[in-house]
Each structure stands twice: as C-alpha cells, then as structure tokens.
Design an enzyme around this catalytic site. Structure first.
Site, PDB file in Angstrom:
ATOM      1  N   ARG A  25       0.840  -1.196   0.000  1.00 46.58           N
ATOM      2  CA  ARG A  25       0.000   0.000   0.000  1.00 46.58           C
ATOM      3  C   ARG A  25       0.874   1.244   0.000  1.00 46.58           C
ATOM      4  NH1 ARG A  25      -5.361   1.414   3.590  1.00 46.58           N
ATOM      5  NH2 ARG A  25      -5.530   3.583   2.939  1.00 46.58           N
TER       6      ARG A  25
ATOM      7  N   ARG B 112      -6.766   1.888  -3.204  1.00 50.03           N
ATOM      8  CA  ARG B 112      -5.673   1.282  -2.458  1.00 50.03           C
ATOM      9  C   ARG B 112      -5.542  -0.209  -2.749  1.00 50.03           C
ATOM     10  NH1 ARG B 112      -9.076   2.323   1.939  1.00 50.03           N
ATOM     11  NH2 ARG B 112      -8.761   4.464   1.320  1.00 50.03           N
TER      12      ARG B 112
ATOM     13  N   ASP C 280      -6.694  -2.416   2.379  1.00 51.06           N
ATOM     14  CA  ASP C 280      -7.148  -1.600   3.504  1.00 51.06           C
ATOM     15  C   ASP C 280      -7.697  -2.548   4.556  1.00 51.06           C
ATOM     16  OD1 ASP C 280      -8.021   0.732   4.940  1.00 51.06           O
ATOM     17  OD2 ASP C 280     -10.031   0.494   4.088  1.00 51.06           O
TER      18      ASP C 280
ATOM     19  N   ASP D 186      -9.654  -2.419   8.174  1.00 49.28           N
ATOM     20  CA  ASP D 186     -10.354  -1.567   9.133  1.00 49.28           C
ATOM     21  C   ASP D 186     -10.846  -2.408  10.303  1.00 49.28           C
ATOM     22  OD1 ASP D 186     -10.129   0.913   7.786  1.00 49.28           O
ATOM     23  OD2 ASP D 186     -11.718   0.309   6.422  1.00 49.28           O
TER      24      ASP D 186
END
Ligand code: PH2
Ligand code: MG
Ligand code: MG
Length: 157
Positions: free
Chosen positions: A82, A91, A94, A96
């Site tokens: 990334r 991206r 990711d 989260d």
C-alpha cells in the site's frame, strides 16, 4: 488474553481478489483468523469515479490491544504494497477494525466500532455471512445500497 475483532478488508487496485486473499494471509502475523467471509465485488462507497472493490470480513482472535492492533494492521498494509494513505483513495489493501470485544473508543486516531459500518453494504453483507447477529442490520439497508454488493465468483481462466 485473547480478544475478538472483526476486520473489514478492501482492495481496488491491481488484482483486488489476489490482494484481499494475500491480506487475509498476512493476518496470521497479527492473530488467528477464526472465520472469513466470501469475497464480494462492490461499488465504491462515498467516493466518485474509482475501480470496484473486492471486500471481505474476517473474525480475528488476537492478543494485541486495539491501538497496537491498528499499528500492526497499518504495517501489514505497507508490507502488502500500500502506498496511498489519503482518505478514500484507491488502495492495494485496507484493513479496518470494525469491532473489538465490546470496546468503544473514540479518539482522533481510532474509532471503534467503526462509525460507518452499519451504513455500508460492503461491510454488513460479508459480516452477516459470518455473524448472524448482523443479519437484521444488513436486511435494514436500502435495497439500492444492498445492490452495490455481489458475491465475487473467481474466474478460472
Ligand atoms: N473503502 C473506503 C471507501 N469506499 N467502497 C467500497 N465499496 N469498499 C471499500 O472498502 C471502501 C469503499 C474507505 O476505506
Ligand atoms: Mg476503509
Ligand atoms: Mg483503513
């Protein structure tokens, strides 16, 4: 002590399916992936013109505390290639943190539960697949929002 976290995973650069699978693999360095959803192809949420995403959700057991977990996930994002950090920019990968035990955190750097998780079909569809306690939240989404997400069937070229 083992903690229980749900993580959202997304990619919309390169080969996103490959990237999400690699991302799930990299989580072995962060904890134990106890359950993982299918991969879903999803329309970009909250942003304009960018490639579709592949999204998934995993259930991770980890010894790491929330802020350490966040830092480790950022480290794995960089190791996976990334390079973009701008909010909502396309991206490679990711991660989260969606939930972490029953913890609520709201400081400048980290908000748990993820503040928008209950609005997003790309989170709730995979999450409800592996945790039925989210089925009602998924089914409460607007049908137009639900229609932005569909199961990704990998092509065997
Ligand atoms: N992530 C975002 C912004 N928009 N849209 C989809 N479909 N999937 C994502 O993972 C996603 C998004 C910011 O992290
Ligand atoms: Mg995100
Ligand atoms: Mg993120």
């Amino acid at each position: 002590v083992t903690h229980r976290a749900y993580l959202g995973i997304g990619s919309n650069l390169g080969d996103p399916g490959v990237n999400v699978r690699a991302g799930i693999g990299a989580l072995a360095d962060v904890g134990s992936v106890v359950a993982q959803s299918s991969l879903y192809r999803t329309k970009p949420w909250g942003v304009g013109d960018q490639p579709d995403y592949i999204n998934a959700v995993v259930y991770l057991e980890t010894a790491l505390k929330p802020r350490v977990l966040l830092l480790e996930l950022k480290k794995q994002e960089v190791l996976l290639g990334r390079v973009t950090s701008a909010r909502w920019a396309p991206r490679i990968i990711d991660f989260d943190i969606l939930t972490y035990d029953d913890v609520r955190i709201d400081d400048g750097a980290l908000r748990i539960p993820h503040p928008q998780m209950l609005l997003r079909a790309f989170v709730l569809v995979p999450l409800a697949e592996i945790d039925e306690s989210y089925v009602a939240a998924r089914d409460a989404l607007d049908p137009n929002e639900l229609a932005t997400v569909r199961l990704d069937v990998p092509s065997r070229a």
